[in-house]
Design a protein around this motif. Structure first.
Motif, mmCIF file in Angstrom:
data_model
loop_
_atom_site.group_PDB
_atom_site.id
_atom_site.type_symbol
_atom_site.label_atom_id
_atom_site.label_comp_id
_atom_site.label_asym_id
_atom_site.label_seq_id
_atom_site.Cartn_x
_atom_site.Cartn_y
_atom_site.Cartn_z
ATOM 1 N N THR A 1 0.815 -1.211 0.000
ATOM 2 C CA THR A 1 0.000 0.000 0.000
ATOM 3 C C THR A 1 0.851 1.264 0.000
ATOM 4 N N PRO A 2 1.792 1.451 0.947
ATOM 5 C CA PRO A 2 2.633 2.661 0.882
ATOM 6 C C PRO A 2 3.532 2.684 -0.349
ATOM 7 N N LEU A 3 3.943 1.486 -0.794
ATOM 8 C CA LEU A 3 4.777 1.417 -2.000
ATOM 9 C C LEU A 3 4.000 1.943 -3.196
ATOM 10 N N HIS A 4 2.761 1.491 -3.325
ATOM 11 C CA HIS A 4 1.928 1.937 -4.436
ATOM 12 C C HIS A 4 1.649 3.445 -4.361
ATOM 13 N N LEU A 5 1.332 3.910 -3.149
ATOM 14 C CA LEU A 5 1.019 5.348 -2.984
ATOM 15 C C LEU A 5 2.216 6.215 -3.307
ATOM 16 N N LYS A 6 3.387 5.824 -2.832
ATOM 17 C CA LYS A 6 4.595 6.623 -3.081
ATOM 18 C C LYS A 6 4.943 6.667 -4.562
ATOM 19 N N VAL A 7 4.876 5.503 -5.215
ATOM 20 C CA VAL A 7 5.193 5.472 -6.653
ATOM 21 C C VAL A 7 4.157 6.269 -7.437
ATOM 22 N N GLN A 8 2.876 6.152 -7.053
ATOM 23 C CA GLN A 8 1.800 6.890 -7.733
ATOM 24 C C GLN A 8 1.991 8.390 -7.557
ATOM 25 N N LEU A 9 2.361 8.809 -6.325
ATOM 26 C CA LEU A 9 2.585 10.232 -6.070
ATOM 27 C C LEU A 9 3.771 10.754 -6.874
ATOM 28 N N THR B 1 11.442 8.999 -2.094
ATOM 29 C CA THR B 1 10.509 7.970 -2.566
ATOM 30 C C THR B 1 11.194 6.627 -2.703
ATOM 31 N N LEU B 2 12.430 6.654 -3.221
ATOM 32 C CA LEU B 2 13.165 5.409 -3.397
ATOM 33 C C LEU B 2 13.506 4.755 -2.051
ATOM 34 N N ASP B 3 13.745 5.583 -1.014
ATOM 35 C CA ASP B 3 13.988 5.023 0.330
ATOM 36 C C ASP B 3 12.767 4.256 0.829
ATOM 37 N N VAL B 4 11.589 4.845 0.636
ATOM 38 C CA VAL B 4 10.354 4.165 1.036
ATOM 39 C C VAL B 4 10.169 2.885 0.234
#
Length: 581
Positions: free
Chosen positions: A353-361, A384-387
């Motif tokens: 979920t956070p991976l998808h949100l960060k990449v989408q953002l 973003t890459l750290d997350v």
């Protein structure tokens, strides 16, 4: 045969004449003793005038002075010969005292020691004037072998009723006692079902005695002397042999072999059982229990047909109980699978979920900046890459755990051994956990005064220490975590202690099982595989891992590993403290 009848007729006539006078002489006593039957003469008041030795043997009482008003001898009870064996409404002696001639009948008699005998004989009124009550009665009887309890019709009915009972949707404990009550008293006077499937401790699952007082005694004896696999006394030998046992008469040696001490033997003696039939419950080639049946003295010994029926009942019971066990295990496996799939789905979705949100953002930001001809900020991309990297590592760890379980189940867990220092490996893992511990406000302590060298698989050893430290931090409630590494000869020991929430006594035995969790997955994440994988790896090393804990008092995990084929000089490291004398 005619001379015997003539002799009895003479006895009858002589006794009738003597009854009115209430006298006896040496000739009469000789006649009474010489007959092969039990002879009892009493007057109308119940006073006993004659009681020969054969009567003493059959009734198992000394010559009584009087007979009770309802026609029962001291300590004896006249009983029916049907399956229930209830008390006779009117005794043969009472019938004769009322003027009835009782000819060639059979009666059951329960003697003072609890045994039952079947008597066949006659009871005559004596000294009876027309229209008056008898002056007394004469009883003559002989013991006969009791008819077999189990004929073909009864056997078929018994098997049919047992089949219906075993087909019912009942738990093991709910099945065996009703089944035992079908057998007692139809097939036996007492019985015990022993169960001990799958390596479980053998226990008396059900016990029944036909007599209420002795039923209480039997249950109490089994409570005080439960089966002990380490002490073969009191445990049917057929658990070891898997063969049916049949004893026509339990001797003192048999009782001594079955009981543990004098008190146990005394209680067993009070049960009044002397015949024994033991049948193993065998399912899929292993003994999962036993059926022990007993009969009282005076009852016929168990026969071939009764043994066959008991073995058939035991076979059906064993199959039913084992199928019920397999069904429970299958249902439990399905429950664990469904629970695991739910947890696994949640755990895998958590990093996605956070991976998808960060990449989408980041994608939206890139599109917006590109539309205005502006470059993307390197700082924002790096953040973003750290997350992404953290969540990918978490996903990788989850997938690795699932792959490890698959390898363990398939027996494909391979170890690549090399020389290393357990203390150094533990220190390195502890250093990796320092940032996580700081976020949880938890201090990490390590005590490893000397190197502990050995031959292990580094990757798997790191995995084990990581799992133990991760658990200590997760459930440590912010309390200090202490790690200790020490050597004991050719054994290396690693201990992880925390002061956290602890583990309850009922949950402690199962925490190393697959998919098992001692806490709610709503408050603590994870697949419930870490400690299972840890135990499997440790056992692959030839070592052990154990835990001690109590709710609210923290937990201690102790890992012991063989150090492998190492030089003797590794056992004494320079700088190590001298042993205390």
């Amino acid at each position: 045969m005619s001379s015997g009848r003539a002799q009895l007729s003479l006895i009858h006539q002589a006794l009738a004449e003597r009854a009115e006078a209430r006298l006896s002489d040496a000739a009469l006593r000789l006649l009474v003793e010489q007959t092969g039957e039990a002879v009892l003469l009493m007057d109308a008041t119940g006073r006993v005038l004659a009681f020969n030795s054969e009567a003493g043997s059959r009734f198992r009482i000394p010559p009584p002075e009087r007979i009770e008003s309802h026609g029962n001898l001291p300590g004896c009870v006249w009983v029916r010969l049907d399956e229930g064996g209830g008390v006779l409404a009117v005794s043969p002696l009472s019938r004769a005292l009322a003027g009835e001639v009782v000819r060639d009948e059979r009666w059951g008699l329960r003697r003072p020691d609890g045994t039952r005998v079947v008597l066949e004989g006659s009871v005559f009124p004596v000294g009876q004037e027309p229209g008056a009550k008898p002056a007394g009665v004469l009883l003559r009887a002989r013991e006969v072998m009791e008819e077999p309890r189990l004929d073909a019709m009864r056997a078929a009915r018994l098997l049919a009723e047992a089949g219906a009972l075993l087909a019912a949707e009942l738990e093991n404990e709910e099945r065996v006692e009703p089944l035992l009550r079908l057998l007692v008293p139809t097939l036996a006077d007492a019985g015990v079902f022993f169960l001990g499937p799958g390596g479980e401790a053998v226990r008396a699952a059900a016990a029944v005695h036909a007599e209420p007082e002795r039923h209480v005694l039997l249950v109490d004896m089994l409570r005080r002397y439960p089966p002990d696999p380490l002490d073969p006394r009191g445990l049917p030998a057929l658990f070891l042999t898997g063969r049916t046992e049949r004893v026509a008469e339990l001797s003192e040696a048999h009782v001594e072999a079955l009981t543990r001490d004098a008190e146990h033997a005394r209680l067993f003696g009070l049960l009044g059982v002397t015949r024994y039939l033991g049948v193993p419950l065998v399912a899929r080639g292993r003994v999962i229990g036993a059926l022990a049946l007993f009969r009282s003295e005076g009852a016929p010994a168990f026969g071939d047909e009764e043994e066959r029926v008991a073995e058939e009942l035991a076979r059906r019971a064993a199959l039913s109980l084992d199928n019920a066990r397999l069904l429970r295990e299958a249902r439990e496996a399905v429950r664990l699978r469904d629970e695991f799939l739910g947890i696994a789905s949640h755990e895998l979705k958590t990093p996605l979920t956070p991976l998808h949100l960060k990449v989408q953002l980041l994608q939206k930001q890139v599109d917006v900046l590109a539309a205005h001809g502006k470059p993307v900020s390197a700082e924002r991309v790096s953040e973003t890459l750290d997350v992404v990297q953290r969540q990918v590592r978490k996903l990788t760890s989850l997938v690795d755990n699932l792959l490890d379980v698959s390898r363990i189940t398939a027996g494909r867990l391979k170890l690549e051994l090399e020389e290393m220092d357990l203390a150094s490996v533990a220190a390195e893992i502890l250093y990796r956990f320092a940032p996580s511990a700081a976020q949880l406000h938890c201090s990490l302590e390590m005590h490893a005064p000397v190197p502990v060298l050995g031959r292990w698989d580094r990757l798997r050893l790191e995995q084990v220490v990581t799992n133990l430290l991760s658990n200590a931090l997760k459930y440590g409630a912010g309390q200090p975590v202490r790690l200790t590494v020490e050597a004991d000869g050719r054994t290396a020991r690693l201990t992880v202690e925390d002061g956290g929430i602890g583990i309850s006594a009922q949950d402690l035995p199962r925490i190393f099982e697959r998919f098992e969790r001692a806490v709610s997955d709503r408050h603590y994440g994870g697949l419930g595989l870490g400690l299972y994988i840890t135990r499997q790896i440790v056992e692959a090393f030839g070592g052990t891992v154990r835990a001690t804990s109590a709710l609210g008092q923290g937990s201690t995990f102790v890992l012991e590993l063989p150090r492998g084929d190492i030089p003797d000089e590794w056992l004494s490291v320079p700088g190590a403290p001298e042993p205390v004398p």
